[in-house]
Write a protein that holds these residues in place. Sequence first.
Motif, PDB file in Angstrom:
ATOM      1  N   ILE A   1       0.842  -1.204   0.000  1.00 56.14           N
ATOM      2  CA  ILE A   1       0.000   0.000   0.000  1.00 56.14           C
ATOM      3  C   ILE A   1       0.876   1.253   0.000  1.00 56.14           C
ATOM      4  CG2 ILE A   1      -1.648   1.346   1.367  1.00 56.14           C
ATOM      5  CD1 ILE A   1      -2.857  -1.306   2.305  1.00 56.14           C
ATOM      6  N   LEU A   2       1.900   1.258   0.842  1.00 58.75           N
ATOM      7  CA  LEU A   2       2.801   2.414   0.900  1.00 58.75           C
ATOM      8  C   LEU A   2       3.533   2.609  -0.418  1.00 58.75           C
ATOM      9  CD1 LEU A   2       4.407   2.068   4.454  1.00 58.75           C
ATOM     10  CD2 LEU A   2       2.837   3.848   3.680  1.00 58.75           C
ATOM     11  N   ALA A   3       3.975   1.513  -1.023  1.00 52.72           N
ATOM     12  CA  ALA A   3       4.725   1.596  -2.281  1.00 52.72           C
ATOM     13  C   ALA A   3       3.871   2.208  -3.379  1.00 52.72           C
ATOM     14  CB  ALA A   3       5.222   0.211  -2.686  1.00 52.72           C
TER      15      ALA A   3
ATOM     16  N   VAL B   1      10.893   0.050   1.334  1.00 51.22           N
ATOM     17  CA  VAL B   1      11.806  -1.031   0.939  1.00 51.22           C
ATOM     18  C   VAL B   1      12.201  -1.862   2.153  1.00 51.22           C
ATOM     19  CG1 VAL B   1      14.157  -1.513   0.157  1.00 51.22           C
ATOM     20  CG2 VAL B   1      12.706   0.030  -1.153  1.00 51.22           C
ATOM     21  N   VAL B   2      12.502  -1.193   3.264  1.00 47.94           N
ATOM     22  CA  VAL B   2      12.882  -1.893   4.491  1.00 47.94           C
ATOM     23  C   VAL B   2      11.750  -2.789   4.970  1.00 47.94           C
ATOM     24  CG1 VAL B   2      13.520  -1.615   6.914  1.00 47.94           C
ATOM     25  CG2 VAL B   2      14.520  -0.108   5.174  1.00 47.94           C
ATOM     26  N   ILE B   3      10.525  -2.249   4.990  1.00 46.62           N
ATOM     27  CA  ILE B   3       9.363  -3.040   5.433  1.00 46.62           C
ATOM     28  C   ILE B   3       9.144  -4.222   4.498  1.00 46.62           C
ATOM     29  CG2 ILE B   3       6.883  -2.990   5.850  1.00 46.62           C
ATOM     30  CD1 ILE B   3       7.157  -0.017   6.540  1.00 46.62           C
TER      31      ILE B   3
ATOM     32  N   GLY C   1       5.641  -8.800  -0.609  1.00 46.76           N
ATOM     33  CA  GLY C   1       6.866  -8.096  -0.224  1.00 46.76           C
ATOM     34  C   GLY C   1       7.766  -7.846  -1.424  1.00 46.76           C
ATOM     35  N   THR C   2       7.832  -8.826  -2.325  1.00 50.29           N
ATOM     36  CA  THR C   2       8.645  -8.658  -3.529  1.00 50.29           C
ATOM     37  C   THR C   2       8.084  -7.569  -4.434  1.00 50.29           C
ATOM     38  OG1 THR C   2       9.311 -10.995  -3.480  1.00 50.29           O
ATOM     39  CG2 THR C   2       9.557  -9.816  -5.577  1.00 50.29           C
ATOM     40  N   VAL C   3       6.784  -7.577  -4.646  1.00 52.62           N
ATOM     41  CA  VAL C   3       6.151  -6.559  -5.491  1.00 52.62           C
ATOM     42  C   VAL C   3       6.348  -5.169  -4.887  1.00 52.62           C
ATOM     43  CG1 VAL C   3       3.968  -5.732  -6.437  1.00 52.62           C
ATOM     44  CG2 VAL C   3       4.457  -8.185  -6.402  1.00 52.62           C
ATOM     45  N   ALA C   4       6.129  -5.071  -3.576  1.00 53.13           N
ATOM     46  CA  ALA C   4       6.313  -3.779  -2.896  1.00 53.13           C
ATOM     47  C   ALA C   4       7.763  -3.315  -3.001  1.00 53.13           C
ATOM     48  CB  ALA C   4       5.906  -3.901  -1.431  1.00 53.13           C
TER      49      ALA C   4
ATOM     50  N   GLY D   1      11.487   0.411  -4.794  1.00 48.92           N
ATOM     51  CA  GLY D   1      12.864   0.563  -5.251  1.00 48.92           C
ATOM     52  C   GLY D   1      12.969   1.475  -6.455  1.00 48.92           C
ATOM     53  N   ILE D   2      12.072   1.291  -7.411  1.00 48.20           N
ATOM     54  CA  ILE D   2      12.058   2.154  -8.596  1.00 48.20           C
ATOM     55  C   ILE D   2      11.715   3.587  -8.202  1.00 48.20           C
ATOM     56  CG2 ILE D   2      10.882   2.618 -10.779  1.00 48.20           C
ATOM     57  CD1 ILE D   2      10.532  -0.428 -11.065  1.00 48.20           C
TER      58      ILE D   2
END
Length: 264
Positions: A31-33, A72-74, A94-97, A102-103
């Motif tokens: 959600i944050l990402a 990214v950390v979360i 987690g991978t998708v986020a 990251g981008i």
Amino acid sequence: MNILTEDDELSSVHHTPQSNLAWSAAVLALILAIADAIAGLFAGIGYRLDLWDYRNGIGALPYVFWVAVATVVIAVLSFIAGLALGRRGAMVLGTVAFLIAGITAYIPWSLRQVARTVPPIHDITTDVDNPPQYVRIGTMRKKTDHPVTYAGPEVAAQQKKGYPEIGPILLKAPPDKVFEASKVVLKSMGLEIIDAEPIQGRIEATDRSLLFGFEDDVVLRIVPGTDGTTKVDVRSKSRVGRSDLGINATRVREFASALRRKVA
């Protein structure tokens, strides 16, 4: 194809509190990402829509960066927890986020790195002693835009130090051929031609950045040289901002290379 197992989609009663925490952290990271990526995009879109000044849009990017870093950390922690606890859904989310955040973090970070390596100027010309002058575009700029006048020796010195290779374009071709070729090259680079005066040997055009829609103005001065040659001087200047991140210099170099190929 559903990338989550049926077990992941069922109620959390099927999992331990620890695995549910990993899942919740992954959901939060995703959600944050997404929200942070949208905020980064809207920083530029809002300027395009005149909702705020460009300084506000640019000023939002550091916040976008740090939120992305935290995300990214979360995301990494949720992936590790999901891996340790066998919660595949947490690993996937987690991978998708991680990828989205990251981008999102990389874009403002890379812009910052570029800004540190180029001169903090926004007016580039092949003739710093007598730069081509804007005529038509000079009447189109807003009062809040940079003036079309050249800043002088200080900017010239910074350009010579940062971009010593930039200089006049000399071509073995008649001015009329160079003039028409210049228009073709400008259009192929995505610029909008604002004015073209063959008798004066002047072409003015405008380019716009993808996200913020920042406008950079280009003017060409095409004059006959000696022995059947033609001299082309180029000037590329941003309407707003202090540093252009090297974009104007890159544009001048690309135009020069493309014009030489076109005329040849």
